[in-house]
Design an enzyme around this catalytic site. Structure first.
Site, short mmCIF file in Angstrom:
data_model
loop_
_atom_site.label_atom_id
_atom_site.label_comp_id
_atom_site.label_asym_id
_atom_site.label_seq_id
_atom_site.Cartn_x
_atom_site.Cartn_y
_atom_site.Cartn_z
N HIS A 286 -16.28 22.15 57.65
CA HIS A 286 -15.97 23.07 58.73
C HIS A 286 -17.28 23.61 59.70
O HIS A 286 -17.63 22.90 60.69
CB HIS A 286 -15.05 24.29 58.17
CG HIS A 286 -14.73 25.36 59.27
ND1 HIS A 286 -14.59 24.86 60.65
CD2 HIS A 286 -14.07 26.45 59.10
CE1 HIS A 286 -14.09 25.99 61.17
NE2 HIS A 286 -13.59 26.88 60.37
N HIS A 325 -12.54 14.24 65.87
CA HIS A 325 -12.21 15.54 65.66
C HIS A 325 -10.62 15.65 65.28
O HIS A 325 -10.02 14.58 65.91
CB HIS A 325 -12.43 16.47 67.08
CG HIS A 325 -12.29 17.97 66.73
ND1 HIS A 325 -11.12 18.38 66.68
CD2 HIS A 325 -13.33 18.85 66.56
CE1 HIS A 325 -11.24 19.71 66.81
NE2 HIS A 325 -12.79 19.92 66.57
N ASP A 381 -20.61 19.60 67.13
CA ASP A 381 -21.75 19.49 66.46
C ASP A 381 -22.55 18.72 66.69
O ASP A 381 -23.92 18.80 65.96
CB ASP A 381 -21.31 19.60 64.74
CG ASP A 381 -20.50 20.63 64.30
OD1 ASP A 381 -20.99 21.96 64.80
OD2 ASP A 381 -19.46 20.67 63.84
#
Ligand code: ACO
Length: 447
Positions: A286, A325, A381
């Protein structure tokens, strides 16, 4: 079951045609199941399935959905995502516009209260948050009790949970909107102080108290990096952090947000509920992916090694971290903004050499059919770790930097949960696959 007559009302009622017919082949019976129509998708009320039985004493059907891959756990008006189009909106406002035109506290108000604040509301909210930035002196004492090399996120989670013991009588009064708002102000205000102190503990540096003459993000930067009296927080770095905070405020019903809602549904106080959400965020699947991106870029080491690395990914020997994702099947809109912000940060900090590897990696991946056909694009990220590292943060601080702004989202979702009359304590069902009843076997006769 007969079709109910009802007006179309998005999210709350069913239209005459909004039914699906289900035939149970076990019994031959048919059922008209009403749909709950949201603005983006329709759903069936799982409780409607309970009428589908093979006999009177049958429990009725349940949904089997490990990891909630196809279960809407709530109706919500906070964050909207269209993963195919790469759209992210808070309360209807596109993330791109908010990142460009707003500051973090303005967005926090928007998320928490549903509308952009007026000038007076923002002033009042900023004052309220600013005057709650200090923490009880005992917090210092127990932070000192952690080992010198304690992980910053572990310290943060424990410290936020410990705040429950300071405000217990008030915090447990979750029925009162005024008391809830007071706890929300406290948490939004104190998170940067706690985060900065966890960082200073980790570095063996003395704690810096909040300077309430500074705005929210500058105050945080000051508590992190102030050494001498002359230290002045860089406005560019403070603004970059502010943008990163805006991008991380909320992301609808993800793992940590669902944790906040599940724990909050038992009417636990907001401090321990938030600590639980933070624990969920701490997991490498996460909030920990940007650390993995940095490790991957370091491992690649040089632009010339990229084609070899891409071949390894295609042979399934490695993952291209920061790509892909569950929801976004196009470019994550947050990744675009972060990439742009990275250049502004590097003007101050100097260019992070890992950026060149990241840019080339992205260029090659986006032209390669393996990634294109699977709709794998950079996610939030991919670039955030590079910026944080250039700013001087150790990787242990990455999840902490995520948790500060996400506190606003978690609390907004908690507030929405408590105001929702359809919500109850979260309690899923299971499908029993174990033994039928059997007789106890005495120790001496066990094989
Ligand atoms: N590198 C290489 N291949 C990938 C990657 C990747 N990063 N991500 C997905 N794939 C491949 C899968 O192997 C699969 O291929 P196949 O259909 O030939 O078997 C296909 O793409 C579809 O992927 P899924 O695993 O089904 O996608 P899912 O939605 O389950 O996973 C996830 C999403 C976990 C984010 C995945 O893309 C991944 O592991 N990415 C790398 C880790 C990462 O960056 N995580 C951060 C997410 S953002 C956040 O949480 C804040």
């Amino acid at each position: 079951m007969e079709a109910k007559e009802a007006k179309v009302e998005v999210g709350t009622a069913v239209a005459e045609k909004n039914f699906i017919d289900v035939t149970d082949r076990r019994t031959g019976k048919s059922y008209a199941i009403p749909l709950i129509v949201g603005k983006d998708k329709a759903a069936i009320d799982a409780m409607e399935l309970r009428q589908i039985k093979v006999s009177g004493d049958d429990f009725g059907l349940v949904l089997y959905d490990p990891a909630f891959k196809n279960t809407a756990s709530t109706k919500s008006t906070i964050t909207y995502i269209d993963g195919d189009q790469g759209i992210l909106r808070y309360r209807g406002y596109p993330i791109e516009e908010l990142a460009e035109k707003s500051n973090f506290l303005e967005v926090a108000w928007l998320i928490l209260r549903g509308e952009l604040p007026t000038k007076e509301q923002l002033q009042q909210f900023t004052d309220d948050v600013t005057h709650h930035t200090f923490v009880h002196e005992n917090v210092r004492t127990f932070l000192d009790g952690f080992r010198y090399d304690a992980h910053a996120m572990g310290m943060m989670i424990s410290t936020v949970a410990a705040l429950s013991t300071f405000y217990y009588e008030e915090a447990k009064n979750i029925e009162s909107p005024e008391t809830r708002w007071h706890q929300i102000i406290r948490l939004v205000a104190k998170m940067p102080t706690l985060a900065a102190w966890c960082y200073r503990h980790h570095r063996g540096l003395p704690y810096v108290y909040p300077d309430n003459s500074l705005p929210y993000t500058k105050n945080f930067v000051n508590m992190l990096w102030k050494i001498g009296e002359d230290y002045k927080p860089s406005p560019v770095l403070a603004r970059a952090l502010d943008i990163l905070f805006i991008l991380h405020v909320d992301h609808e019903q993800n793992c940590s947000t669902s944790t906040m809602r599940v724990v909050g549904s038992s009417h636990a106080d907001p401090y321990v509920s938030l600590a639980a959400a933070m624990a969920a965020l701490f997991g490498p699947l996460h909030g920990g992916a940007n650390e993995m991106v940095l490790r991957m870029l370091r491992e690649i080491g040089d632009v010339k090694n990229i084609p070899g690395f891409i071949e390894r990914v295609k042979r399934r020997e490695a993952l291209l971290m920061g790509f892909g994702h569950r929801v976004y099947k196009s470019y994550d809109p947050r990744a675009k903004i972060i990439k742009h912000t990275a250049y502004e940060v590097f003007e101050v900090t100097g260019r992070n050499p890992l950026l060149d590897i990241a840019l080339e990696l992205e260029r090659i991946a986006l032209e390669d059919d393996f990634f294109v056909s699977r709709k794998l694009y950079p996610n939030v990220d991919f670039y955030s770790g590079i910026i944080y590292q250039a700013m001087g943060f150790p990787v242990e601080m990455f999840p902490v930097l995520f948790a500060i702004p996400r506190t606003v989202g978690w609390l907004a979702q908690w507030e929405e949960l408590l105001r929702d009359s359809e919500q109850k304590i979260a309690r899923p069902r299971q499908l029993w696959m174990g033994e039928d009843e059997r007789a106890y076997v005495p120790m001496k006769t066990r094989g």
